[in-house]
Scaffold this active site. Structure first.
Site, PDB file in Angstrom:
ATOM      1  N   GLY A 106      60.127  22.287  59.844  1.00 51.35           N
ATOM      2  CA  GLY A 106      59.447  20.989  59.919  1.00 51.35           C
ATOM      3  C   GLY A 106      59.739  20.293  61.234  1.00 51.35           C
ATOM      4  O   GLY A 106      60.855  20.366  61.739  1.00 51.35           O
TER       5      GLY A 106
ATOM      6  N   ARG B  42      56.246  27.786  60.092  1.00 51.71           N
ATOM      7  CA  ARG B  42      57.094  28.509  59.137  1.00 51.71           C
ATOM      8  C   ARG B  42      56.516  29.919  59.107  1.00 51.71           C
ATOM      9  O   ARG B  42      55.322  30.092  58.895  1.00 51.71           O
ATOM     10  CB  ARG B  42      57.043  27.859  57.768  1.00 51.71           C
ATOM     11  CG  ARG B  42      57.486  26.380  57.824  1.00 51.71           C
ATOM     12  CD  ARG B  42      57.658  25.796  56.441  1.00 51.71           C
ATOM     13  NE  ARG B  42      57.700  24.351  56.491  1.00 51.71           N
ATOM     14  CZ  ARG B  42      58.815  23.626  56.624  1.00 51.71           C
ATOM     15  NH1 ARG B  42      59.981  24.212  56.713  1.00 51.71           N
ATOM     16  NH2 ARG B  42      58.763  22.313  56.648  1.00 51.71           N
TER      17      ARG B  42
ATOM     18  N   ASP C  73      67.927  24.239  58.401  1.00 52.45           N
ATOM     19  CA  ASP C  73      68.842  25.309  57.970  1.00 52.45           C
ATOM     20  C   ASP C  73      68.169  26.677  57.920  1.00 52.45           C
ATOM     21  O   ASP C  73      68.778  27.692  58.288  1.00 52.45           O
ATOM     22  CB  ASP C  73      69.511  24.957  56.636  1.00 52.45           C
ATOM     23  CG  ASP C  73      68.510  24.710  55.520  1.00 52.45           C
ATOM     24  OD1 ASP C  73      67.332  24.431  55.811  1.00 52.45           O
ATOM     25  OD2 ASP C  73      68.914  24.791  54.341  1.00 52.45           O
TER      26      ASP C  73
ATOM     27  N   THR D 126      66.259  18.126  61.697  1.00 54.98           N
ATOM     28  CA  THR D 126      65.534  18.001  60.430  1.00 54.98           C
ATOM     29  C   THR D 126      65.721  16.588  59.911  1.00 54.98           C
ATOM     30  O   THR D 126      66.836  16.067  59.916  1.00 54.98           O
ATOM     31  CB  THR D 126      66.027  19.021  59.382  1.00 54.98           C
ATOM     32  OG1 THR D 126      65.504  18.658  58.109  1.00 54.98           O
ATOM     33  CG2 THR D 126      67.538  19.088  59.270  1.00 54.98           C
TER      34      THR D 126
ATOM     35  N   ASP E 202      65.769  15.622  57.023  1.00 55.38           N
ATOM     36  CA  ASP E 202      66.556  15.600  55.783  1.00 55.38           C
ATOM     37  C   ASP E 202      68.047  15.361  56.029  1.00 55.38           C
ATOM     38  O   ASP E 202      68.772  14.964  55.117  1.00 55.38           O
ATOM     39  CB  ASP E 202      66.401  16.924  55.027  1.00 55.38           C
ATOM     40  CG  ASP E 202      65.016  17.082  54.442  1.00 55.38           C
ATOM     41  OD1 ASP E 202      64.312  16.056  54.333  1.00 55.38           O
ATOM     42  OD2 ASP E 202      64.641  18.214  54.110  1.00 55.38           O
TER      43      ASP E 202
ATOM     44  N   ASP F 271      70.420  17.469  56.201  1.00 58.16           N
ATOM     45  CA  ASP F 271      71.164  18.211  55.170  1.00 58.16           C
ATOM     46  C   ASP F 271      71.950  19.391  55.745  1.00 58.16           C
ATOM     47  O   ASP F 271      72.301  20.319  55.019  1.00 58.16           O
ATOM     48  CB  ASP F 271      70.177  18.716  54.089  1.00 58.16           C
ATOM     49  CG  ASP F 271      69.069  19.580  54.670  1.00 58.16           C
ATOM     50  OD1 ASP F 271      68.985  19.694  55.908  1.00 58.16           O
ATOM     51  OD2 ASP F 271      68.283  20.146  53.887  1.00 58.16           O
TER      52      ASP F 271
ATOM     53  N   ARG G  11      63.865  16.578  49.111  1.00 54.33           N
ATOM     54  CA  ARG G  11      63.768  17.362  47.857  1.00 54.33           C
ATOM     55  C   ARG G  11      65.144  17.621  47.266  1.00 54.33           C
ATOM     56  O   ARG G  11      65.338  17.528  46.062  1.00 54.33           O
ATOM     57  CB  ARG G  11      63.053  18.695  48.127  1.00 54.33           C
ATOM     58  CG  ARG G  11      61.545  18.595  48.010  1.00 54.33           C
ATOM     59  CD  ARG G  11      60.929  19.971  47.969  1.00 54.33           C
ATOM     60  NE  ARG G  11      61.224  20.723  49.168  1.00 54.33           N
ATOM     61  CZ  ARG G  11      60.484  20.688  50.267  1.00 54.33           C
ATOM     62  NH1 ARG G  11      59.405  19.942  50.314  1.00 54.33           N
ATOM     63  NH2 ARG G  11      60.802  21.397  51.328  1.00 54.33           N
TER      64      ARG G  11
HETATM   65  P1  ATP Z   1      63.190  21.913  57.492  1.00 60.50           P
HETATM   66  O1  ATP Z   1      64.587  21.477  57.159  1.00 60.50           O
HETATM   67  O2  ATP Z   1      62.485  20.887  58.292  1.00 60.50           O
HETATM   68  O3  ATP Z   1      62.413  22.439  56.335  1.00 60.50           O
HETATM   69  P2  ATP Z   1      63.857  24.616  58.225  1.00 60.50           P
HETATM   70  O4  ATP Z   1      64.252  25.224  59.518  1.00 60.50           O
HETATM   71  O5  ATP Z   1      64.872  24.622  57.133  1.00 60.50           O
HETATM   72  O6  ATP Z   1      63.338  23.160  58.548  1.00 60.50           O
HETATM   73  P3  ATP Z   1      62.322  26.689  56.902  1.00 60.50           P
HETATM   74  O7  ATP Z   1      60.885  26.741  56.551  1.00 60.50           O
HETATM   75  O8  ATP Z   1      63.340  26.867  55.843  1.00 60.50           O
HETATM   76  O9  ATP Z   1      62.511  25.313  57.708  1.00 60.50           O
HETATM   77  O10 ATP Z   1      62.632  27.817  58.011  1.00 60.50           O
HETATM   78  C1  ATP Z   1      61.827  27.954  59.179  1.00 60.50           C
HETATM   79  C2  ATP Z   1      61.588  29.413  59.462  1.00 60.50           C
HETATM   80  O11 ATP Z   1      62.834  30.071  59.719  1.00 60.50           O
HETATM   81  C3  ATP Z   1      60.969  30.198  58.308  1.00 60.50           C
HETATM   82  O12 ATP Z   1      59.577  30.083  58.245  1.00 60.50           O
HETATM   83  C4  ATP Z   1      61.395  31.611  58.663  1.00 60.50           C
HETATM   84  O13 ATP Z   1      60.569  32.159  59.650  1.00 60.50           O
HETATM   85  C5  ATP Z   1      62.794  31.405  59.249  1.00 60.50           C
HETATM   86  N1  ATP Z   1      63.815  31.608  58.191  1.00 60.50           N
HETATM   87  C6  ATP Z   1      64.130  30.770  57.183  1.00 60.50           C
HETATM   88  N2  ATP Z   1      65.089  31.294  56.384  1.00 60.50           N
HETATM   89  C7  ATP Z   1      65.368  32.513  56.896  1.00 60.50           C
HETATM   90  C8  ATP Z   1      66.256  33.588  56.526  1.00 60.50           C
HETATM   91  N3  ATP Z   1      67.055  33.481  55.459  1.00 60.50           N
HETATM   92  N4  ATP Z   1      66.250  34.690  57.280  1.00 60.50           N
HETATM   93  C9  ATP Z   1      65.448  34.802  58.352  1.00 60.50           C
HETATM   94  N5  ATP Z   1      64.603  33.846  58.751  1.00 60.50           N
HETATM   95  C10 ATP Z   1      64.546  32.723  58.055  1.00 60.50           C
END
Ligand code: ATP
Length: 319
Positions: free
Chosen positions: A11, A72, A103, A125, A127, A129, A171
């Protein structure tokens, strides 16, 4: 180290651009080239990469969103997509990668580290978190956006003597709700970390009415189950009219606060310094106003707890 890559993932969060700017300018200051990877891991797989120079990051420090775009990518989580991403970094002679995101994005970075890619993560992020840092980039701006909305809703809530429920993002995390709730003077704050007590919330509203209070603002983190549902519970118990406002994606955008710009600038510079020191699988963080580093896997194995003292304070102040 001659060339590093940078991407934003997950995000979007206000301040990502300030972090990109800091990474690019710090790297160039040290004589390192920077490749900007578009659309996060999705763009990495398909080689959507362009060189960034000092002026490509000019005039962006005050802008929300991310000039590199974000995405994503489920493909990156599959072996084929992941291997293609690793190959792309090697083919483009990218010696180190800075990943800016939440994360999930940091977990992706850690996997790249497992394939011998030097990576450093920057937590961004709304959040807030992510463990190992008091603040992630974008959180402060999001809280201020919510407060701005509360201020406006308070005017109409007072004029109509109504109860307003404001649903904010989170969430699994009540960080935005708790901070915006206290700073916005909310009567009740419902967050996913604690079981909601609708009787208590309703009693507080009725007590307020008895003292002549004209309005009530209740902040509901989305993880609690939705403000519409909470609204029904409160109506049932108080018999009073309620209104629901769901702030949604408005919380992500907007010009970053001074705090987020400073945080992003400091974290971006530190990320480059860590790569220069030959470090990998580290994330930068800020604790007690000091920029620190943590192992990504260690950090993500921790959980970021809500500060119970702050939660207690919210209840005291809304007496
Ligand atoms: P936000 O907190 O804003 O949601 P985020 O980085 O946690 O941000 P995610 O959608 O969880 O958002 O992760 C972003 C991208 O990182 C995913 O679309 C994927 O490509 C990659 N990713 C997430 N988790 C993993 C994982 N366990 N292993 C490898 N790649 C991952």
């Amino acid at each position: 180290m001659k060339r590093i890559g940078i991407l934003t993932s997950g995000g979007d969060a206000a301040g990502m651009n300030a972090a990109i700017r800091a990474v690019v300018r710090t790297a160039i200051y040290h004589g390192i080239e920077v490749e900007g990877i578009l659309r996060g891991y999705a763009g990495l797989i398909y080689g959507e990469i362009r060189e960034l120079n000092v002026s490509s990051v000019g005039d962006i420090i005050h802008r929300g969103g991310t000039i590199l775009l974000t995405a994503r990518s489920t493909e990156f989580m599959e072996p084929d997509g992941f291997n293609q991403a690793v190959k792309m970094l090697k083919r483009r002679n990218i010696d180190g990668l800075v990943v800016i995101g939440g994360d999930g994005s940091l977990r992706g970075a850690s996997k790249l580290h497992g394939q011998g890619i030097r990576v450093v993560g920057i937590p961004a992020t709304i959040d807030n978190d992510i463990p190992c840092t008091d603040y992630a980039i974008g959180f402060d701006t999001a809280v201020n956006t919510v407060i701005d909305a509360i201020n406006k809703l308070r005017d109409t809530a007072t004029s109509h003597e109504r109860i307003f429920l404001v649903e904010v993002m989170g969430r699994d995390s009540g960080q935005i709700a708790l901070n915006a709730g206290i700073a916005g003077g909310a009567e009740s704050i419902l967050i996913p970390e604690f079981e909601p007590n609708f009787d208590e919330v309703s009693e507080r509203i009725l007590r307020g009415r008895d003292r002549g209070k004209l309005h009530s603002i209740i902040i509901v983190a989305e993880g609690v189950g939705g403000a519409m549902e909470v609204s029904r519970e409160i109506k049932l118990r108080t018999g009073l009219d309620t209104r629901v406002t769901i702030l949604g994606h408005i919380q992500r955008g907007g010009t970053p606060t001074a705090f987020d710009r400073m945080l992003a600038s400091r974290m971006g510079a530190k990320a480059v310094e860590l790569l220069l020191e030959g470090k990998s699988n580290q994330m930068v963080g800020m604790k007690n106003n000091t920029i620190i580093e943590c192992d990504i896997d260690w950090a993500l194995a921790q959980s970021k707890e809500i500060d119970e003292e702050v939660y207690r304070l919210a209840n005291i102040l809304a007496i």
